[in-house]
Design an enzyme around this catalytic site. Structure first.
Site, short mmCIF file in Angstrom:
data_model
loop_
_atom_site.label_atom_id
_atom_site.label_comp_id
_atom_site.label_asym_id
_atom_site.label_seq_id
_atom_site.Cartn_x
_atom_site.Cartn_y
_atom_site.Cartn_z
N HIS A 71 92.08 -20.23 40.17
CA HIS A 71 92.40 -19.39 41.07
C HIS A 71 90.54 -18.91 41.27
CE1 HIS A 71 92.67 -15.84 38.74
NE2 HIS A 71 93.58 -16.55 37.86
N GLU A 217 95.25 -15.23 43.38
CA GLU A 217 96.49 -15.56 42.51
C GLU A 217 96.43 -14.25 41.90
OE1 GLU A 217 97.92 -16.38 38.72
OE2 GLU A 217 95.81 -15.18 38.64
CO CO Z 1 94.59 -16.05 36.23
#
Ligand code: CO
Length: 360
Positions: A71, A217
């Site tokens: 991410h 994320e």
């Molecule tokens: Co992380």
């Protein structure tokens, strides 16, 4: 240990760490990754509507389509109000901060036109608080950011509600192979993916490789699920930074992972039960290539794999993490060697010299 590789891992980690890319505002990170991939031969590369950067390297003949995710975002904050007196900024968190460590921290705030401003997080001074106030954790709603500017100056430089920022701490090298810096979660995963793309771009493996540099994320894996839907993988690995709690006062039975023992492979966390066959391909190849690794103790944390494995008809998935102390704090600490062995493990997983045959 290849010294040259450690140097390239360190250089990239420093550059990635210093970029500000709060959830939903990951463009500076995406632009940096694109600049790293400029001259590489990949088959497809595009930014999806939620801001994830997707890259495809078509395989030679393999049946599997392997998704590798990291991410791009980091936890941060968003300005929610500008105090008319004094220009102090009220803020809300983006992602999961440990509230206890926020006071007195240096921050950087980003304006819409990309300018960075410094600040410090403050609250009512200790001399003016009661004893009971001093014993409890100050709520974020009682904190503010002091930019050293008046409200007119704040407005003039483009800071307003909606501007994001994060805690700021410079990148530092310790003696040996330990490093310290901000946002290692998950710029470390990006580091691993960039090294992986550089290895395979000119030399495609048997299986197809699908890379997702996923947005958002830290606010619940919001970018990874649509990315997985677009990429349509047959198996997936999330590359993460995870909690190393190998510090005083933590019982061994409660320590998820350790620094210096190589990558940590997940078995189960709060978002997913890792697929045993995907883990077998990881473990058998680690053993075959004599790459150090350890298993992350259940059942701490959650990752993008939690969202990915539930997309489409179900995608067998697991997580490989680089252990990191003081995660979700202004500065974290990890070992360059652990990143090195994580890159090697992912390479071994892709090459699959142990010939673990799994096709879904
Ligand atoms: Co992380």
């Amino acid at each position: 240990m290849e010294i040259k590789k450690l140097e390239s891992i360190k250089t990239l980690q420093k550059e990635l760490s210093e970029i500000i890319g709060v959830s939903g505002y990951e463009t500076p990170v995406v632009k940096f990754i694109q600049s790293q991939l400029e001259n590489l031969e990949v088959d497809k590369m595009w930014v999806d509507p939620l801001g994830s950067l997707l890259v495809v390297i078509e395989g030679q003949e393999g049946k599997n389509r392997i998704m590798l995710d990291a991410h791009t975002d980091e936890i941060g904050f968003m300005v929610s109000y500008v105090e008319p007196k004094g220009g102090f900024l009220r803020f809300v968190p983006i992602g999961g901060w440990d509230t206890r460590i926020l006071l007195g921290q240096a921050v950087k705030i980003l304006t819409d036109d990309g300018k960075e401003y410094h600040g410090i997080i403050g609250s009512k001074p200790p001399h003016l608080t009661t004893e009971s106030e001093r014993k409890s954790v100050v709520k974020i709603s009682d904190m503010y950011i002091d930019t050293g500017m008046s409200s007119d100056e704040v407005q003039a430089c483009g800071i307003s509600i909606g501007c994001v920022g994060t805690l700021y701490d410079p990148f530092i090298e310790f003696p040996g192979t330990m490093i310290r810096g901000k946002a290692f979660d998950d710029r470390t995963g990006i580091n691993v993916l960039l090294h992986t793309i550089k290895e395979f771009a000119a030399n495609p493996p048997s299986d197809t490789l699908l890379f997702s540099f996923s947005s958002q994320e830290e606010v619940g894996g919001r970018g990874a699920a649509p990315a997985a839907f677009s990429l349509d993988p047959t198996m997936a690995l999330a590359l993460e930074n995870t909690t190393a709690a190998d510090v005083p006062s933590v019982k061994d039975s409660e320590c998820p992972t350790y620094i210096g023992k190589g990558p940590a492979i997940s078995i189960a966390d709060r978002s997913m039960l890792a697929h045993p066959l995907v883990n077998r391909r990881l473990i058998e190849n680690a053993k075959y290539e004599k790459i150090p690794y350890h298993m992350k103790k259940p059942i701490f944390g959650g990752t993008n794999a939690g969202r990915i494995h539930q997309t489409r008809g179900g995608i067998p998935s697991s997580v490989v993490s680089v252990p990191c102390r003081y995660i979700h704090s202004p500065t974290s600490l990890l070992s360059l060697e652990d990143i090195f062995y994580t890159i090697r493990l992912i390479s071994a997983f892709i090459h699959n010299p142990a010939r673990v045959s799994i096709a879904f």
